[in-house]
Write a protein that holds these residues in place. Sequence first.
Motif, short mmCIF file in Angstrom:
data_model
loop_
_atom_site.label_atom_id
_atom_site.label_comp_id
_atom_site.label_asym_id
_atom_site.label_seq_id
_atom_site.Cartn_x
_atom_site.Cartn_y
_atom_site.Cartn_z
N UNK A 186 44.52 22.79 91.85
CA UNK A 186 43.52 22.13 91.03
C UNK A 186 43.51 22.53 89.57
N UNK A 187 44.32 23.50 89.17
CA UNK A 187 44.32 23.96 87.78
C UNK A 187 45.35 23.20 86.95
N UNK A 188 45.09 23.11 85.63
CA UNK A 188 46.05 22.53 84.70
C UNK A 188 47.13 23.55 84.37
N UNK A 189 48.35 23.06 84.15
CA UNK A 189 49.44 23.96 83.79
C UNK A 189 50.59 23.15 83.20
N UNK A 190 51.49 23.86 82.53
CA UNK A 190 52.72 23.27 82.01
C UNK A 190 53.86 23.67 82.95
N UNK A 191 54.46 22.72 83.67
CA UNK A 191 55.48 23.07 84.66
C UNK A 191 56.76 23.59 84.00
N UNK A 192 57.53 24.31 84.80
CA UNK A 192 58.87 24.68 84.34
C UNK A 192 59.67 23.41 84.13
N UNK A 193 60.43 23.36 83.05
CA UNK A 193 61.20 22.17 82.73
C UNK A 193 61.56 22.20 81.26
N UNK A 194 61.81 21.02 80.71
CA UNK A 194 62.29 20.94 79.33
C UNK A 194 61.22 20.50 78.34
N UNK A 195 59.97 20.33 78.81
CA UNK A 195 58.94 19.80 77.92
C UNK A 195 57.73 20.72 77.90
N UNK A 196 57.60 21.56 76.87
CA UNK A 196 56.44 22.46 76.79
C UNK A 196 55.15 21.73 76.42
N UNK A 206 53.93 19.21 78.16
CA UNK A 206 53.45 18.53 79.35
C UNK A 206 52.31 19.31 79.97
N UNK A 207 51.23 18.63 80.34
CA UNK A 207 50.11 19.26 81.03
C UNK A 207 49.85 18.51 82.32
N UNK A 208 49.87 19.23 83.46
CA UNK A 208 49.73 18.61 84.76
C UNK A 208 48.65 19.32 85.57
N UNK A 209 48.25 18.68 86.65
CA UNK A 209 47.32 19.29 87.60
C UNK A 209 48.10 19.72 88.83
N UNK A 210 47.84 20.92 89.32
CA UNK A 210 48.51 21.42 90.52
C UNK A 210 47.83 20.84 91.76
N UNK A 211 48.61 20.14 92.60
CA UNK A 211 48.08 19.56 93.84
C UNK A 211 49.10 19.75 94.95
N UNK A 212 48.75 20.52 95.95
CA UNK A 212 49.63 20.79 97.09
C UNK A 212 51.01 21.29 96.65
N UNK A 213 51.02 22.16 95.65
CA UNK A 213 52.28 22.74 95.20
C UNK A 213 53.11 21.83 94.33
N UNK A 214 52.56 20.67 93.94
CA UNK A 214 53.30 19.72 93.10
C UNK A 214 52.50 19.43 91.84
#
Length: 256
Positions: free
Chosen positions: A203-213, A215-223
């Motif tokens: 449920x928390x916001x985070x920037x995933x590992x990848x090439x775009x710093x 990017x802001x996403x929500x964590x849902x079921x490990x995705x």
Amino acid sequence: HGKENVDSRHNRGRGGETTRFHTVNVAQPVRFSRKCPTGWHHYEGTASCYRVYLNGENYWDAVQTCQRVNGSLATFTADQELRFILAQEWDLEEKTFVRKDQRRFWVGYQYVITNRNHSLEGHWEVAYKGSSEVFLPPDPIFVTAMSEKENVLCAQLQCFHFPTLRHHGLHSWYAENCYEKSSFLCKRSQTCVDIKDNIVDEGYYFTPKGNDPCLSCTCHNGEPEMCVAALCERPQGCQQYRKDPKECCKFTCLDP
């Protein structure tokens, strides 16, 4: 997934006025390569992460170590999952209790002895959470001498170092004294991992590992889901610059 403007063209509109167009990179599908913390191996078939711990611990200490990282000693729900484990190169530093051509790990099963005759009749059970659909042999290999009072031995999975043996799925199941020290295999659910390799809670916001710093996403079921990207303008008055790969909209000017 916006980038800075990369092109501008001029066209003649009605009445001869100049119309200016800006070409901006179109959003691209985002691919996330990391669903496990550093040191863990991801298997898509079970959406799980696996890690071998080298510090020799007895079975009960190994259970607690796995629980501290939100996991458990590994159990296997299908033979495909077991084959994935056997095929991995775990990058082990050989310890005194591990032969160089063989590797044995505590896993989440126990062998319960029901009849103390010469063959020690019994059956495998799942020690903790998990299921036991994967094939387990009726008679494991017994390693150490047992006292008359013991009726439970703990499971070790043996795999082999040589690639040809690994990829053919060659392995053995051992029933060992639970207080012997051994490497062990932990299993946990896949998780969200941010760009700085921190684990992110549901449920928390985070920037995933990848090439775009940016990017802001929500964590849902490990995705990562519901991702939003920031659009950065190029730094003003700077012809040559470098983007910071881990900070959004941070640039270093390379001009003299």
